[in-house]
Design a protein around this motif. Structure first.
Motif, short mmCIF file in Angstrom:
data_model
loop_
_atom_site.label_atom_id
_atom_site.label_comp_id
_atom_site.label_asym_id
_atom_site.label_seq_id
_atom_site.Cartn_x
_atom_site.Cartn_y
_atom_site.Cartn_z
N PHE A 42 0.82 -1.21 0.00
CA PHE A 42 0.00 0.00 0.00
C PHE A 42 0.86 1.27 0.00
CE2 PHE A 42 -2.24 3.46 2.20
CZ PHE A 42 -3.32 3.61 1.35
N GLN A 43 1.98 1.24 0.71
CA GLN A 43 2.84 2.43 0.70
C GLN A 43 3.30 2.73 -0.73
OE1 GLN A 43 2.62 3.70 3.82
NE2 GLN A 43 1.67 1.72 4.22
N VAL A 46 0.77 4.44 -2.75
CA VAL A 46 0.70 5.90 -2.56
C VAL A 46 1.89 6.58 -3.24
CG1 VAL A 46 0.64 7.76 -0.86
CG2 VAL A 46 -0.50 5.60 -0.34
N GLU A 59 5.37 15.95 1.38
CA GLU A 59 5.51 15.34 2.71
C GLU A 59 5.03 13.90 2.73
OE1 GLU A 59 3.45 17.87 5.44
OE2 GLU A 59 5.24 19.09 5.83
N ALA A 60 4.03 13.63 1.91
CA ALA A 60 3.52 12.26 1.85
C ALA A 60 4.60 11.32 1.30
CB ALA A 60 2.27 12.19 0.98
N TYR A 63 6.91 10.57 4.19
CA TYR A 63 6.23 9.71 5.16
C TYR A 63 6.12 8.27 4.66
CZ TYR A 63 2.53 8.05 8.30
OH TYR A 63 1.80 7.34 9.22
N ARG A 64 5.74 8.11 3.41
CA ARG A 64 5.55 6.75 2.87
C ARG A 64 6.88 6.04 2.66
NH1 ARG A 64 0.53 5.32 4.29
NH2 ARG A 64 -0.80 7.12 4.03
N GLU A 66 9.63 6.51 4.39
CA GLU A 66 10.09 6.16 5.74
C GLU A 66 9.32 4.94 6.27
OE1 GLU A 66 11.81 6.29 9.53
OE2 GLU A 66 12.48 7.33 7.73
N THR A 67 8.02 4.95 6.04
CA THR A 67 7.18 3.83 6.49
C THR A 67 7.58 2.54 5.79
OG1 THR A 67 5.38 5.38 6.92
CG2 THR A 67 4.77 3.07 6.73
N SER A 69 10.45 1.73 4.64
CA SER A 69 11.72 1.27 5.18
C SER A 69 11.51 0.53 6.51
CB SER A 69 12.66 2.46 5.38
OG SER A 69 13.84 2.05 6.00
N ARG A 70 10.70 1.12 7.36
CA ARG A 70 10.40 0.49 8.65
C ARG A 70 9.74 -0.87 8.47
NH1 ARG A 70 10.60 2.70 13.40
NH2 ARG A 70 11.64 4.69 13.48
N LEU A 71 8.80 -0.91 7.53
CA LEU A 71 8.07 -2.16 7.31
C LEU A 71 8.97 -3.25 6.74
CD1 LEU A 71 4.73 -0.66 5.90
CD2 LEU A 71 5.00 -1.86 8.09
N ALA A 113 15.09 4.21 3.22
CA ALA A 113 15.39 5.20 4.28
C ALA A 113 16.13 6.39 3.66
CB ALA A 113 16.23 4.57 5.39
N VAL B 7 18.02 8.79 10.51
CA VAL B 7 17.15 9.28 9.45
C VAL B 7 16.25 10.33 10.09
CG1 VAL B 7 15.27 8.64 7.91
CG2 VAL B 7 17.15 7.05 8.31
N LEU B 12 4.72 12.75 10.73
CA LEU B 12 3.55 13.49 10.26
C LEU B 12 2.28 12.77 10.66
CD1 LEU B 12 4.77 13.90 6.60
CD2 LEU B 12 4.80 15.65 8.37
N ALA B 17 0.15 14.46 6.05
CA ALA B 17 0.83 13.83 4.92
C ALA B 17 -0.04 13.91 3.67
CB ALA B 17 1.17 12.38 5.25
N VAL B 19 -2.54 12.38 2.64
CA VAL B 19 -2.80 11.13 1.96
C VAL B 19 -4.20 10.66 2.28
CG1 VAL B 19 -2.18 8.69 1.92
CG2 VAL B 19 -0.42 10.44 1.96
N ARG B 23 -8.11 4.99 -1.73
CA ARG B 23 -7.74 4.01 -2.75
C ARG B 23 -7.79 2.58 -2.22
NH1 ARG B 23 -2.87 7.10 -4.40
NH2 ARG B 23 -3.60 8.58 -2.86
N ARG B 70 3.96 4.16 14.78
CA ARG B 70 3.81 4.21 13.32
C ARG B 70 2.71 3.27 12.84
NH1 ARG B 70 7.04 6.53 9.86
NH2 ARG B 70 8.59 7.89 10.78
#
Lengths: 148, 148
Positions: A42-43, A46, A59-60, A63-64, A66-67, A69-71, A113, B7, B12, B17, B19, B23, B70
């Protein structure tokens, strides 16, 4: 625009976080990594239209990325040794090449990242290149290690 | 100890963001939030023994608290209006009290982000209090909005 206060982020590798995924039961490990991959998908869903609009400093996008990378770090945790016998979409080959596979996934986490960082810095060219690298990384890893 | 380079994190809010989760197809929305909750549950499974050991300044504590925050933001995205008719563990009541529910989940994300911050700062007492608040928040929200 609501900007939450900055949280210092320690993008620790899992190794450095001293955490073992041993407590994941084999069947839970599969669900765990599948959950992470589902959220990752899903990231990208987006990020893709932002990429088409070349909105690399949005900014999105930060955010996406970074998310994502974490996931990816979480997904990596789900490939526990004793989940090898579980039914999943993982190619048998992955278990023979596990170290190479883990390196790839770790590099993916690094790339995304960096992409978040470059996006936050407004460096659109580098962000675009890293996004292309990200897509390439998804594809080549799926081709090699995922059952379609 | 392998510490990845810092990082900058822009925690946000989703609103900022820019978003939209529109979708997400209704059935995907349920899978999306369930995936996030599943991953959240594991983060708590790591935090709990650290809490018992009072290891509030452990790097793993920071990492898991941040991850939890997150993931809560992602879970929130999955409660899309048109997923209301889908089979899930969501109590019907949630849809009647959706604003209050979203506020709770957003506060949970804030609390866990603060917990990561306090843990990183080595403030064990505040971290412990925020962890207790976190557990209480899980429980009261599940009691009210989750089908057992």
């Amino acid at each position: 625009m609501l900007l939450r206060k900055l949280v210092p982020v320690f993008a620790l590798s899992l190794a450095s976080a001293g955490v073992s995924a041993d407590r994941l039961k084999p069947e839970d490990a599969v669900e765990y990594r599948q959950s992470a991959f589902r959220l990752m998908s899903f990231q990208l869903g987006v990020l893709n239209p932002l990429h088409r609009r070349q909105a690399y400093d949005d900014e999105a996008f930060v955010y996406r990325a970074e998310t994502l990378s974490r996931l990816a770090e979480l997904a990596l945790e789900g490939f526990t040794e004793d989940s090898k016998g579980q039914q999943s979409r993982t190619q048998a080959r992955m278990w023979d090449e596990r170290e190479a596979f883990e390196t790839r996934l770790r590099e993916f986490a690094e790339t995304t990242a960096q992409m978040a960082e470059r996006s936050a810095a407004g460096d659109s060219r580098a962000t675009r290149d890293l996004f292309r690298q990200t897509l390439q990384s998804c594809k080549s890893c799926h081709d090699r290690y995922r059952i379609e």
